[in-house]
Design an enzyme around this catalytic site. Structure first.
Site, mmCIF file in Angstrom:
data_model
loop_
_atom_site.group_PDB
_atom_site.id
_atom_site.type_symbol
_atom_site.label_atom_id
_atom_site.label_comp_id
_atom_site.label_asym_id
_atom_site.label_seq_id
_atom_site.Cartn_x
_atom_site.Cartn_y
_atom_site.Cartn_z
ATOM 1 N N HIS B 172 0.818 -1.203 0.000
ATOM 2 C CA HIS B 172 0.000 0.000 0.000
ATOM 3 C C HIS B 172 0.851 1.252 0.000
ATOM 4 C CE1 HIS B 172 -3.515 2.419 1.216
ATOM 5 N NE2 HIS B 172 -4.157 1.456 0.639
ATOM 6 N N PRO B 173 0.503 2.231 -0.851
ATOM 7 C CA PRO B 173 1.372 3.398 -0.990
ATOM 8 C C PRO B 173 1.160 4.501 0.030
ATOM 9 C CG PRO B 173 -0.431 3.570 -2.532
ATOM 10 C CD PRO B 173 -0.623 2.269 -1.815
ATOM 11 N N CYS B 174 0.055 4.452 0.770
ATOM 12 C CA CYS B 174 -0.261 5.577 1.650
ATOM 13 C C CYS B 174 0.870 5.871 2.617
ATOM 14 C CB CYS B 174 -1.540 5.297 2.445
ATOM 15 S SG CYS B 174 -2.865 6.437 2.004
ATOM 16 N N GLY B 175 1.310 7.088 2.635
ATOM 17 C CA GLY B 175 2.368 7.466 3.567
ATOM 18 C C GLY B 175 3.745 7.417 2.949
ATOM 19 N N THR B 176 3.869 6.863 1.724
ATOM 20 C CA THR B 176 5.198 6.775 1.109
ATOM 21 C C THR B 176 5.884 8.124 1.063
ATOM 22 O OG1 THR B 176 4.572 4.912 -0.306
ATOM 23 C CG2 THR B 176 6.460 6.211 -0.999
#
Lengths: 356, 221
Positions: B172-176
């Site tokens: 999951h990309p959230c916060g990358t």
């Protein structure tokens, strides 16, 4: 129910609030008549059951119809657990694509009713991601909403900050095609929007104004913004006279799927059209503007322009919410009126490949 | 010095930046990670789309030996099937009869929506059958599994590969962009932007660890 309306007429009436509500209402009411057949390998009764007739909302998803369909077939099924999936002429259907988009994409010549096959066994998990009914569809919807929020606002805080019950109610309104409830709840999503070309309202101070990748000019008009778009491109190698001559699709590899935002640009005196939007995503299909508008400025020999015409690809058909779109329509109108409830604009495109 | 606007202030990266960063990443990997096969740059050329800059990075057929007894606590060998064939000196009898070879493919794909890279991966057994997430979790470093349970930053979901029409797993990309920004701030004393060539190296130094792929320190220079 066949969805037809005069898009041009609505645009000419300068997109007042009343007309916008009408267009969105048509979108939400749009539906596809389906004739669902049980796959013959799963027919365990004699005589085999007749097909189920179901009206499928365009903005809905196939797994949500199972509770309407199953009663037709439950007595015919062999013993075992259900793992439900659909196919159209052998092509397994991606359950997370809205039903209307599947129809526009897979049926070049619209088929009414649309004949689909339902399976209760043998889920093709090597090609389809798993679906556990309504929960999977809801998860996919919320995820798409977050992605759209990220594109529009630069972050998905608006969705994350929604209360659990608001999120539930929003999803239920979509499942039930309840536009009134959705309209009541959508301000809570705090999604920015693009100003209609004809609107003079400045949106700088309103809570609806976009952040993230948005530039606002001196007059308070949105200059650039990112718009969530999902583009489905089908190509044919030969030209065709009628849509029914378009060959059938055997695999999803024949579709190019672009999940990519369109950079909306407003230039002084120029309208950003649907064509501009599509061409920004598919630059190899850009037609020579001089040839299109019939300008005489450029010096071209007839031979040279003929050759370049053939080697370039060509946009044959652009469908959104079942409407064959005129490409000169302002993109802002298209987005604001024809997007799906998760704030994505789904565009089905049929192109003729460039000759190489 | 990165070209204007490729690595953005908020930790995101443009498509052009991703292309530069990916090539730099693949080059450094080849130079400093000799025990591993290299990443290849896979162009998306198909019938309708000719955009050559649309590509993704691919590392395939990495073998992780999974002992059927327990979780793979020992370091994964990280060799590919091809490599094995070439290296005659490996004693195949060392392979425990209970061990099962799991194959992994990793793709680094650019997300135009989130403007960050995303890691897709899948596992399969020697007969090509896909591995379930439960089986894959047993091949992951134990630190990752607890991280997955606790953290909202790293989160594995099963989704369709953006280009291959098959189910893959995705981190999951959230916060990358937030932790890239942190990495960038902490590594530069004069407040300079992270050079685009190091973007993917930095990104992978964190993300790769989740799936048990280590980034040699020399790559971070």
């Amino acid at each position: 129910m066949i969805f037809v309306f005069q898009v041009g007429e609505l645009v000419r009436r300068k997109g007042s609030v009343g007309e916008k509500r009408m267009a969105v209402k048509y979108v939400w009411e749009g539906a596809i008549p389906l004739q669902i057949h049980l796959h013959k390998s799963e027919v365990a009764s004699h005589p085999p059951p007749p097909p189920a007739l179901v009206l499928a909302p365009r903005i809905g998803y196939l797994p949500l119809l199972v509770h309407l369909i199953k009663p037709y077939f439950k007595d015919s099924l062999p013993p075992g657990e259900d793992s439900i999936w659909f196919d159209y002429k052998g092509l397994p259907l991606k359950w997370y694509i809205p039903t209307g988009v599947l129809f526009d994409l897979l049926c070049a010549e619209p088929e009414r009713p649309w004949n689909l096959t339902i399976h209760f066994r043998g889920y093709p998990s090597n090609v389809l991601i798993p679906c556990e009914g309504e929960d999977s569809v809801k998860w996919n919807f919320v995820n798409s909403l977050k992605e759209a929020a990220y594109i529009i606002n630069g972050n998905c805080k608006n969705v994350m900050n929604m209360s659990q019950s608001d999120q539930e109610d929003l999803w239920t309104s979509v499942m039930n095609g309840d536009l009134d409830t959705y309209t009541r709840l959508s301000p809570k999503i705090k999604m920015g929007n693009i100003e209609d070309e004809f609107s003079r309202k400045a949106s700088v101070s309103s809570p609806q104004s976009r952040q993230g990748g948005t530039e606002i000019d001196v007059a308070g008009q949105v200059k650039t913004a990112r718009v969530p778009v999902r583009l489905y491109v089908r190509s044919v190698s030969k030209d065709f006279e009628n849509l029914e001559d378009v060959p059938e699709m055997d695999t999803w590899d024949e579709i190019s799927y672009l999940n990519r935002p369109v950079q909306f640009l407003r230039k002084e005196g120029k309208c950003f059209t649907l064509r501009d939007a599509i061409e920004s995503l598919l630059p190899e299909y850009i037609r020579d503007r001089a040839q299109r508008s019939g300008e005489e400025g450029e010096q071209r020999t007839t031979d040279a322009s003929d050759v370049s015409q053939e080697t370039r690809g060509e946009l044959k058909l652009v469908r959104i919410q079942g409407i064959e779109m005129k490409l000169e329509i302002p993109f802002s109108w298209v987005v604001n009126n024809l997007m799906n409830p998760e704030f994505y604009l789904h565009i089905s495109v049929l192109v003729k490949e460039p000759q190489r | 010095m990165d070209s204007a606007g490729e690595v953005l202030n908020d930790g995101k990266i443009t498509l052009e930046g991703f292309t530069v960063a990916a090539r730099a990443f693949a080059d450094k990997w080849k130079r400093h990670n000799l025990s591993f096969p290299s990443w290849s740059w896979v162009p998306l050329i198909n019938r309708t789309l000719l955009k050559k800059e649309e590509c993704y990075l691919s590392l395939e057929k990495i073998i992780i030996l999974s002992s059927l007894e327990g979780s793979a606590e020992e370091e994964s060998l990280g060799v590919t099937a091809d490599w094995w064939e070439k290296e005659e000196s490996i004693d195949h009898t060392v392979l425990n009869v209970e061990d099962e070879a799991h194959y992994y493919d990793y793709h680094i794909v650019y997300s135009a929506s989130y403007m960050v890279p995303m890691l897709y991966f899948r596992g399969y057994s020697s007969d090509g059958k896909p591995l379930s997430l439960d089986v894959i979790k047993r091949d992951l470093p134990s630190s990752s599994v607890s991280l997955l349970l606790e953290s909202k930053w790293t989160f594995i979901t099963q989704e369709e590969h953006p280009y291959l029409n098959r189910p893959w797993f995705k981190l999951h990309p959230c916060g990358t962009e937030e932790w890239i920004k942190l990495l960038s701030e902490s590594s530069s004393s004069d407040g300079c932007q992270m050079p685009v060539e190091l973007y993917l190296v930095s990104w992978f130094s964190v993300v790769g660890q989740v799936v048990g792929l280590r980034t040699p320190l020399e790559m971070l220079i």
